[in-house]
Design an enzyme around this catalytic site. Sequence first.
Site, mmCIF file in Angstrom:
data_model
loop_
_atom_site.group_PDB
_atom_site.id
_atom_site.type_symbol
_atom_site.label_atom_id
_atom_site.label_comp_id
_atom_site.label_asym_id
_atom_site.label_seq_id
_atom_site.Cartn_x
_atom_site.Cartn_y
_atom_site.Cartn_z
ATOM 1 N N HIS A 139 -34.566 9.144 -23.240
ATOM 2 C CA HIS A 139 -35.114 7.939 -22.986
ATOM 3 C C HIS A 139 -35.621 7.071 -24.155
ATOM 4 O O HIS A 139 -35.513 5.994 -24.120
ATOM 5 C CB HIS A 139 -36.403 8.248 -21.807
ATOM 6 C CG HIS A 139 -35.888 8.458 -20.579
ATOM 7 N ND1 HIS A 139 -35.182 9.337 -20.092
ATOM 8 C CD2 HIS A 139 -35.951 7.425 -19.588
ATOM 9 C CE1 HIS A 139 -35.082 9.239 -18.576
ATOM 10 N NE2 HIS A 139 -35.682 8.167 -18.390
ATOM 11 N N HIS A 190 -41.523 15.464 -22.036
ATOM 12 C CA HIS A 190 -41.343 15.504 -23.478
ATOM 13 C C HIS A 190 -42.623 15.712 -24.339
ATOM 14 O O HIS A 190 -43.412 15.233 -23.717
ATOM 15 C CB HIS A 190 -40.221 14.232 -23.781
ATOM 16 C CG HIS A 190 -39.038 14.401 -23.495
ATOM 17 N ND1 HIS A 190 -38.086 15.019 -23.837
ATOM 18 C CD2 HIS A 190 -38.289 13.347 -22.559
ATOM 19 C CE1 HIS A 190 -36.963 14.840 -23.407
ATOM 20 N NE2 HIS A 190 -37.095 13.635 -22.421
#
Length: 532
Positions: A139, A190
């Site tokens: 992302h 993350h």
Amino acid sequence: MGHSTNGQPDAGLRSLDHYRNQLPLWRYWPRQKLLPLIRFETPYLAWCQEKIRTPTLDSYFAFTANLGTHTFFMIFLPILFWCGYPSLGRGMVHLLASGVFFSGFIKDLLCLPRPLSPPLQRITMSGSAALEYGFPSTHSTNAVSVAVYVLSLLNSPECTLGPSANLALHGLTYIYVISIVLGRLYCGMHGFCDVITGCLLGGFLAYLQYTYGPMIDDYILAATGKGVMVVILLILALVRVHPEPADDCPCFDDSVAFAGVTLGAQIAYWHLAQSGTGWYESVQASAPNFDLVEMTKTALRLVLGVLLLFVWRAMTKPFMLRVLPPVFRGLEKLGLILPRRFFTNASQYSRVPTHLKDHEVLPNLSEIPSFITTIRHPRRRAISVGPQSEADAYETLAYREKRRRESLSNGNKATATTEAGQTSSSAREAQPPKLSRRPSKLNDYEHMMGTGAPGLATSADTVCQGTSSTVPFPEFDAGIEADKEELFAQIKRPRVRYDVEVVTKLVVYSGIAWIVMEGAPLLFSQIGLAAH
């Protein structure tokens, strides 16, 4: 080597040995060097998550995460080509394809887990955490590459936008990239290391595209058939050397899909230049004038173009899955097949199921209503706690083992210290006792690490209970002797994958790129819908 025939970990395989057994030393060594950093940052991420979480931010970051997915870009990119921005579209294709491919390459190369859950809570609109590894963040790679490239174009001397439009696009770009990158941290998907590395990779790819993209386009335009074949073989070689992961991770599937997109895009661009037909100029047209007629044509182009994409995949994918297995069996007998781990060889099955539950970059037509419903209800999300993939489970077991060893080591040291310190006990008794420091919240989060139970998820919809911004942590079994089979049995696993799917994806997605760049514009020009 790391699994028994029933899909569970081998009885004699210790969690700490799984990656040592599965990976060569040159991949295992950097993984072990980076793993302590992933573990170190986890309690800080959990502390930050709880301090700033609100239901509104949960919904915002869960929703904006969709704007950094492969699916979003596969829907957005055709609009650029069909509305008169082919040059920008080609640059975006190069950026996103390389970003998905190389971030997936690194993920499968190092096999690093996401930050542990618990203590982190993972927020997603898909209902479960991704099955991929964590390092680096795809992302973040996509968002930063797009943002840097767009900002470079906006600041270039060739930009013809007015000051107001330029400033507005600058603001939207910054909001977009900040929302995606911070959202990866906020949603617990993350860690800092993941997003920083993803940002650096994205910035580097944007630099390459902005600096050398025109040179690549010029090469394709002037290339002969042999030159284009070299490009095709290079893309196929990259697919072949993509690392094989230690766990059943779907990173390779996305890499293959976008390799197919790149392959089809280069063929289409070369053929457009070589054909010299009149409709080539219509593909290069500028943005349309948005009067009623042009807006109607634009809408018809989008509807017809999207329909072509879905028809192509609906027809091509089943055809390839039916035709390829006998071919692969023949090649396998000749020893010409190089099998991949976690992909079933054609000799081991009779047919491929018609309806595969697949992680598709471009959603199926039947999935569009649910996709629209998700977009219309941004508060519809899931908050998951606990291991949700093989990598999660192995990291949970490994961290439990690490804590157990540290506990035993500290216990032995404490015993030796007690025996050595008995001679001075009378002096210490004369002093007033010191109050023990209460564990900080950060230590509480660290204590939760490695205590995960599988498959625990709570749904957070439009109704928020009370004023709490988080879902309470449940009680977990912190014992290292927890049932490993149960842990692995309850995590979400990717479905069985078949060897013919690799070639099928390459064909399907290269065809999608060709339709977007050449096929659909040709049709538009023939029926009077070309961009002007």
